[in-house]
Design a protein around this motif. Structure first.
Motif, PDB file in Angstrom:
ATOM      1  N   SER A  18       6.262   1.737  -3.812  1.00 44.15           N
ATOM      2  CA  SER A  18       6.446   3.162  -3.556  1.00 44.15           C
ATOM      3  C   SER A  18       7.902   3.591  -3.671  1.00 44.15           C
ATOM      4  O   SER A  18       8.190   4.770  -3.728  1.00 44.15           O
ATOM      5  CB  SER A  18       5.856   3.548  -2.197  1.00 44.15           C
ATOM      6  N   SER A  19       8.832   2.640  -3.719  1.00 44.96           N
ATOM      7  CA  SER A  19      10.227   3.032  -3.902  1.00 44.96           C
ATOM      8  C   SER A  19      10.600   3.121  -5.369  1.00 44.96           C
ATOM      9  O   SER A  19      11.688   3.549  -5.704  1.00 44.96           O
ATOM     10  CB  SER A  19      11.172   2.040  -3.221  1.00 44.96           C
ATOM     11  N   PHE A  20       9.728   2.661  -6.238  1.00 46.62           N
ATOM     12  CA  PHE A  20      10.115   2.620  -7.641  1.00 46.62           C
ATOM     13  C   PHE A  20       9.158   3.292  -8.580  1.00 46.62           C
ATOM     14  O   PHE A  20       9.467   3.495  -9.742  1.00 46.62           O
ATOM     15  CB  PHE A  20      10.329   1.169  -8.088  1.00 46.62           C
ATOM     16  N   SER A  21       7.955   3.617  -8.117  1.00 41.93           N
ATOM     17  CA  SER A  21       6.984   4.110  -9.069  1.00 41.93           C
ATOM     18  C   SER A  21       6.259   5.325  -8.507  1.00 41.93           C
ATOM     19  O   SER A  21       5.872   5.355  -7.346  1.00 41.93           O
ATOM     20  CB  SER A  21       5.980   2.994  -9.360  1.00 41.93           C
ATOM     21  N   VAL A  22       6.092   6.345  -9.366  1.00 43.40           N
ATOM     22  CA  VAL A  22       5.295   7.494  -8.959  1.00 43.40           C
ATOM     23  C   VAL A  22       3.922   7.414  -9.622  1.00 43.40           C
ATOM     24  O   VAL A  22       3.144   8.350  -9.545  1.00 43.40           O
ATOM     25  CB  VAL A  22       5.983   8.837  -9.296  1.00 43.40           C
ATOM     26  N   LYS A  23       3.631   6.280 -10.238  1.00 44.27           N
ATOM     27  CA  LYS A  23       2.328   6.144 -10.898  1.00 44.27           C
ATOM     28  C   LYS A  23       1.152   6.347  -9.956  1.00 44.27           C
ATOM     29  O   LYS A  23       0.168   6.961 -10.346  1.00 44.27           O
ATOM     30  CB  LYS A  23       2.223   4.793 -11.593  1.00 44.27           C
ATOM     31  N   PRO A  24       1.223   5.833  -8.700  1.00 45.28           N
ATOM     32  CA  PRO A  24       0.076   6.067  -7.808  1.00 45.28           C
ATOM     33  C   PRO A  24      -0.270   7.553  -7.694  1.00 45.28           C
ATOM     34  O   PRO A  24      -1.435   7.918  -7.597  1.00 45.28           O
ATOM     35  CB  PRO A  24       0.547   5.497  -6.484  1.00 45.28           C
ATOM     36  N   LEU A  25       0.754   8.423  -7.748  1.00 46.48           N
ATOM     37  CA  LEU A  25       0.487   9.865  -7.682  1.00 46.48           C
ATOM     38  C   LEU A  25      -0.256  10.328  -8.935  1.00 46.48           C
ATOM     39  O   LEU A  25      -1.150  11.167  -8.871  1.00 46.48           O
ATOM     40  CB  LEU A  25       1.796  10.640  -7.548  1.00 46.48           C
ATOM     41  N   LYS A  26       0.151   9.774 -10.059  1.00 45.55           N
ATOM     42  CA  LYS A  26      -0.501  10.159 -11.317  1.00 45.55           C
ATOM     43  C   LYS A  26      -1.952   9.692 -11.330  1.00 45.55           C
ATOM     44  O   LYS A  26      -2.820  10.366 -11.894  1.00 45.55           O
ATOM     45  CB  LYS A  26       0.245   9.551 -12.499  1.00 45.55           C
ATOM     46  N   ILE A  27      -2.192   8.560 -10.697  1.00 45.94           N
ATOM     47  CA  ILE A  27      -3.555   8.033 -10.649  1.00 45.94           C
ATOM     48  C   ILE A  27      -4.474   9.037  -9.958  1.00 45.94           C
ATOM     49  O   ILE A  27      -5.601   9.264 -10.388  1.00 45.94           O
ATOM     50  CB  ILE A  27      -3.586   6.665  -9.933  1.00 45.94           C
ATOM     51  N   ILE A  28      -3.965   9.684  -8.904  1.00 45.81           N
ATOM     52  CA  ILE A  28      -4.774  10.694  -8.203  1.00 45.81           C
ATOM     53  C   ILE A  28      -5.147  11.818  -9.160  1.00 45.81           C
ATOM     54  O   ILE A  28      -6.302  12.247  -9.221  1.00 45.81           O
ATOM     55  CB  ILE A  28      -4.015  11.293  -6.995  1.00 45.81           C
TER      56      ILE A  28
END
Ligand code: UDP
Ligand code: MG
Length: 314
Positions: free
Chosen positions: A227-237
């Motif tokens: 979570s300090s390096f990637s905003v991909k989890p947000l894109k997954i939503i």
């Protein structure tokens, strides 16, 4: 000859410290005798708010041998912060600093190679584990899965590299420009971008004391790294929202057909259709909000945007 500082974070390490100190002094003396490092090189211990006799031991060793120096943190701030405190202290006095763990799981025989690569002009030298057979199968599996996941999420980390590494003074100065509080050094250091190289070593077993990284801490460390390096989890939503919205159209059709063929209870169609549609829409909206939060998150970090490696002047 470079002035080298060995930086060692310690948290409740009284069981291993005497042996660690002995081995490190021996090694440092050998490197000085070989003419590899300067006499002013030091072994810098960082006491990360230990509750046992760690600090007294460091103090006593310092009185006996001035090659040993120490920094004591007021609270337990965790491995990464303790390491940073040590590196930032070393930055002022050393030409380069090498970080290692107090339990000497990282083979100190390869320290020479780190310094040689530094003298060849590398600013960062990563220690990479050859094999992991001293770790339990579980730790090995989870660690390897973690490196793979990081890669998928677009974070640049060095495979099988922990925090055994050398950094030059200017790499340390660059590191000092990263102001983030959720510190994950393994992710930041590749971002610095100067010339780097690898040193391979076998990892030993901890010879005394127990691991200060129980499963719970390991998981939270891994999540922090992501979570300090990637905003991909947000894109997954967002993507999930789009997917469910599309699915909802199929659901809607199904509900309508059931209604038209009179196979339903009154009211069922409206309820089912709205559950699907709303669910998808909500997720999509959260995803959009997430997109903006992701931007805020990156702005707030205010990481340096470039670094000049060489400057040709006249
Ligand atoms: N450590 C620290 N603060 C903490 C936890 C650990 O400074 O809150 C230090 C610890 O003393 C050791 C290093 O971090 O020098 C790595 O910890 P450990 O060997 O327990 O981790 P493992 O090798 O089991 O992953
Ligand atoms: Mg260890």
């Amino acid at each position: 000859m470079p002035i080298v500082y060995l930086v060692i974070p310690c948290y409740n390490e009284e069981a291993v410290l005497p042996e660690t100190i002995k081995q490190l002094i021996h090694k440092l003396d050998a490197m000085i005798a070989k003419g590899l490092v300067d006499q002013q090189s030091r072994i810098l211990f960082v006491d990360d708010g230990s509750k046992d006799k760690t600090w007294e031991m460091i103090r006593r060793s310092h009185e006996e041998n001035k090659q040993i120096i120490g920094v004591k943190l007021a609270h337990n701030r965790g491995h990464q912060n303790a390491l940073l405190a040590g590196l930032m202290t070393a930055m002022e006095y050393a030409d380069c600093a090498i970080s290692l763990d107090a339990d000497l799981q990282d083979d100190i025989e390869v320290l020479d190679q780190f310094v040689e690569k530094f003298q060849d002009g590398c600013d960062v030298v990563y220690g990479v584990r050859n094999k992991r057979d001293t770790d339990s199968a579980f730790k090995r599996g989870t660690a390897q899965g973690f490196y793979k996941l990081m890669k998928i999420l677009g974070v640049d980390v060095v495979y099988n590299h922990a925090d055994y590494r050398l950094m030059s003074k200017r790499a340390l100065e660059a590191l000092s420009e990263y102001k983030e509080t959720n510190l994950f050094l393994r992710g930041i250091i590749p971002l610095i971008g100067y010339r780097s190289d690898y040193v391979y070593y076998d990892r030993h077993e901890r010879f005394a004391g127990e691991s200060k990284y129980p499963l719970k801490k390991m998981i939270s460390f891994a999540l922090d790294g992501i979570s300090s390096f990637s905003v991909k989890p947000l894109k997954i939503i967002s993507n999930l929202g789009i997917f469910i919205s599309i699915l909802s159209i199929a659901g809607l059709l199904y509900a309508l057909i059931s209604y038209l063929t009179n196979q339903t209870v009154a009211g069922w169609t409206a309820i089912v259709a709205s559950i699907w549609l709303l669910g998808g829409l909500q997720m999509l909206c959260i995803g959009v909000v997430g997109g903006y939060i992701g931007k805020v998150y990156n702005e707030v970090k205010a990481r340096p945007r470039f670094r000049i490696e060489e400057f040709l002047k006249k």
